[in-house]
Scaffold this active site. Sequence first.
Site, short mmCIF file in Angstrom:
data_model
loop_
_atom_site.label_atom_id
_atom_site.label_comp_id
_atom_site.label_asym_id
_atom_site.label_seq_id
_atom_site.Cartn_x
_atom_site.Cartn_y
_atom_site.Cartn_z
N LYS A 142 1.89 2.17 -5.13
CA LYS A 142 2.47 1.64 -6.38
C LYS A 142 1.58 1.94 -7.59
CE LYS A 142 2.44 -2.39 -4.35
NZ LYS A 142 2.16 -2.02 -2.96
N GLY A 176 -4.60 -4.19 -3.81
CA GLY A 176 -5.64 -3.19 -4.05
C GLY A 176 -4.92 -1.88 -4.32
N HIS A 177 -4.98 -1.43 -5.56
CA HIS A 177 -4.25 -0.22 -5.95
C HIS A 177 -5.25 0.86 -6.32
CE1 HIS A 177 -1.05 -3.31 -7.41
NE2 HIS A 177 -1.09 -3.21 -6.10
N GLN A 180 2.08 -5.91 -3.32
CA GLN A 180 2.52 -6.05 -1.92
C GLN A 180 3.82 -5.26 -1.71
OE1 GLN A 180 1.46 -9.42 -3.45
NE2 GLN A 180 -0.46 -8.45 -2.97
N ASP A 218 0.81 -1.23 0.00
CA ASP A 218 0.00 0.00 0.00
C ASP A 218 0.84 1.27 0.00
OD1 ASP A 218 -2.23 -1.64 0.08
OD2 ASP A 218 -2.28 -1.65 2.27
P1 GDP Z 1 -0.71 0.39 -3.62
O1 GDP Z 1 -1.37 -0.87 -3.18
O2 GDP Z 1 0.77 0.39 -3.36
O3 GDP Z 1 -1.03 0.77 -5.03
O4 GDP Z 1 -1.29 1.54 -2.68
P2 GDP Z 1 -2.84 1.72 -2.25
O5 GDP Z 1 -3.58 2.25 -3.43
O6 GDP Z 1 -3.36 0.50 -1.60
O7 GDP Z 1 -2.69 2.79 -1.10
C1 GDP Z 1 -2.24 4.06 -1.33
C2 GDP Z 1 -3.37 5.06 -0.98
O8 GDP Z 1 -2.83 6.34 -0.83
C3 GDP Z 1 -4.41 5.18 -2.08
O9 GDP Z 1 -5.65 5.44 -1.48
C4 GDP Z 1 -3.95 6.37 -2.88
O10 GDP Z 1 -5.01 7.07 -3.53
C5 GDP Z 1 -3.35 7.23 -1.82
N1 GDP Z 1 -2.18 8.02 -2.21
C6 GDP Z 1 -1.21 7.72 -3.11
N2 GDP Z 1 -0.26 8.68 -3.10
C7 GDP Z 1 -0.63 9.59 -2.19
C8 GDP Z 1 -0.05 10.81 -1.71
O11 GDP Z 1 1.04 11.22 -2.09
N3 GDP Z 1 -0.74 11.48 -0.75
C9 GDP Z 1 -1.93 11.05 -0.26
N4 GDP Z 1 -2.53 11.77 0.68
N5 GDP Z 1 -2.51 9.91 -0.69
C10 GDP Z 1 -1.86 9.19 -1.63
P1 IMO Z 2 -0.88 -4.10 -2.27
O1 IMO Z 2 -0.44 -4.62 -3.61
C1 IMO Z 2 -0.94 -4.62 2.06
C2 IMO Z 2 -1.02 -8.73 3.57
C3 IMO Z 2 -2.27 -9.21 4.27
C4 IMO Z 2 -1.67 -10.21 5.23
C5 IMO Z 2 -0.55 -10.84 4.43
C6 IMO Z 2 -0.91 -12.16 3.75
O2 IMO Z 2 -2.18 -3.39 -2.30
O3 IMO Z 2 0.21 -3.33 -1.62
P2 IMO Z 2 -2.44 -12.82 1.68
O4 IMO Z 2 -3.87 -12.57 1.40
O5 IMO Z 2 -1.50 -12.26 0.65
O6 IMO Z 2 -2.14 -14.26 1.96
O7 IMO Z 2 -2.14 -12.03 3.06
O8 IMO Z 2 -0.21 -9.89 3.43
N1 IMO Z 2 -1.23 -8.19 2.20
C7 IMO Z 2 -1.17 -6.90 1.91
N2 IMO Z 2 -0.98 -5.81 2.69
N3 IMO Z 2 -1.03 -4.47 0.73
C8 IMO Z 2 -1.19 -5.55 -0.09
O9 IMO Z 2 -1.17 -5.44 -1.43
C9 IMO Z 2 -1.30 -6.83 0.50
N4 IMO Z 2 -1.48 -8.07 0.02
C10 IMO Z 2 -1.42 -8.89 1.06
O10 IMO Z 2 -2.92 -8.15 4.93
O11 IMO Z 2 -1.08 -9.54 6.32
MG MG Z 3 -2.84 -1.53 -1.83
#
Ligand code: GDP
Ligand code: IMO
Ligand code: MG
Length: 423
Positions: A16, A40-41, A221, A13
């Site tokens: 990416k 979840g992106h 991840q 999270d």
């Molecule tokens: P990923 O899984 O690595 O793609 O990241 P996620 O999407 O799960 O989590 C990142 C969250 O932060 C998302 O809700 C984005 O919309 C938000 N986000 C990304 N970059 C920034 C930033 O620079 N500032 C803020 N406030 N939110 C951001």
């Molecule tokens: P993105 O790509 C954050 C965590 C789960 C759990 C562990 C194992 O959005 O960054 P799994 O379902 O993979 O067997 O769970 O890994 N986990 C993540 N945490 N971001 C993710 O993906 C994750 N994918 C799995 O919460 O601790």
């Molecule tokens: Mg994510």
Amino acid sequence: MKVDVLLGLQWGDEGKGKVVDVLTPRYDAVARFQGGPNAGHTLEFEGKKYVLRSIPSGIFQDGQVNIIGNGVVLDPVLFQEEAEALERSGVDLKKVLKLSKKAHLILPTHRLLDAANEKAKGGAKIGTTGKGIGPTYTDKVSRNGLRLGDIEHDFTAKYAAARDRHLSILRQMGETPDISELESRWLAAIDYMKGYEIVDSEHLINGLLRDGKSVLCEGAQGTMLDVDFGSYPFVTSSNTVCAGACAGLGVAPNRIGEVFGIFKAYCTRVGSGPFPTELHDETGKRIRDLGHEYGAVTGRERRCGWIDLVALKYAIMINGVTQLIMMKSDVLDDFDEVKACVAYKINGKETKAFPYSIEDGTVEPVYASLPGWKKDMTAFRSEEEFPEAFRNYIDFLEAELETPITIVSIGPDREQTIIRSKK
Ligand code: GDP
Ligand code: IMO
Ligand code: MG
């Protein structure tokens, strides 16, 4: 040509998806190399928000080829939901997306096994996303898996054998589920997947490279969730590190070019497992509220804490990171002081080397404290606007991490991204 790799350096999270979308115009193709719908992106642009799980984050740009590689595990039902939502919003997905024949399929019984395994672990549960990731990769490695390419090769018998094997394991675990509904939905989704180009993705990618095309490999991840180098056993079941791009796409190690490592200006984690810099106090809550730190897949609260430079240095080493990308800097805009963990104290001794175990209670973080910048940066569009205290924070991180920070993100929108000029 070489491939560039973009991956998370913390517990996932990091943002990416947002950065892959921003960088996509520099490339001819984007390829996911591991993980599945546990990811979840969230991407934001033109006032709209999109959540991607299995589909690469390059699909919103200019028709680049998007590839789901052999290292990915796919749930046909979730894939169909995600794909149909994208098609409804105007993405011509069937044209740009190619799926690897060698990607493994998540069966309905894999999800049931994931839940049963977690239940059996009781208090020691991993806190998985419940998407069947662990059981699917287990089947892959134990040579019991079902692949996308099997759809054209004796699929019905192979599916029935895998399902029956799973049902027998579930019975041994005391579970007797009725899967008829789940199964018919899943088989309908398999039919839906036939509408996509299912290819030998290793040939496709190497062909692109041979033709002088550029490829960005997208990780899911983060390094601290890597099955070998993360906080085992509280990890996911794939290699999230740079080497995972080689195995998950069929790209040779000498083809790796730039490695972009992404981190947040602080740190978060979802699910169970150790987290040395976790804050259980008001500051942790403040970061969670300001950063909207709730999971896109499960809606779970993300645990929050200060940035951990010991873990980050380890991640940079394992991945061979050449450029760093700092996300969510804006979340700390209003803090009087910003802390960074520069060493761990273990048994009274300070170390900067990431240890074998960071089990709760064994590691005491040693912090450096820096003055906050106290300035709303979300409308900034160039690094010239950065306040001095923020520049100092960047300089401090670059010196500690011995790697340049080339992109700084100051908000969730595509536009809130500052590409720094090379020094
Ligand atoms: P990923 O899984 O690595 O793609 O990241 P996620 O999407 O799960 O989590 C990142 C969250 O932060 C998302 O809700 C984005 O919309 C938000 N986000 C990304 N970059 C920034 C930033 O620079 N500032 C803020 N406030 N939110 C951001
Ligand atoms: P993105 O790509 C954050 C965590 C789960 C759990 C562990 C194992 O959005 O960054 P799994 O379902 O993979 O067997 O769970 O890994 N986990 C993540 N945490 N971001 C993710 O993906 C994750 N994918 C799995 O919460 O601790
Ligand atoms: Mg994510």
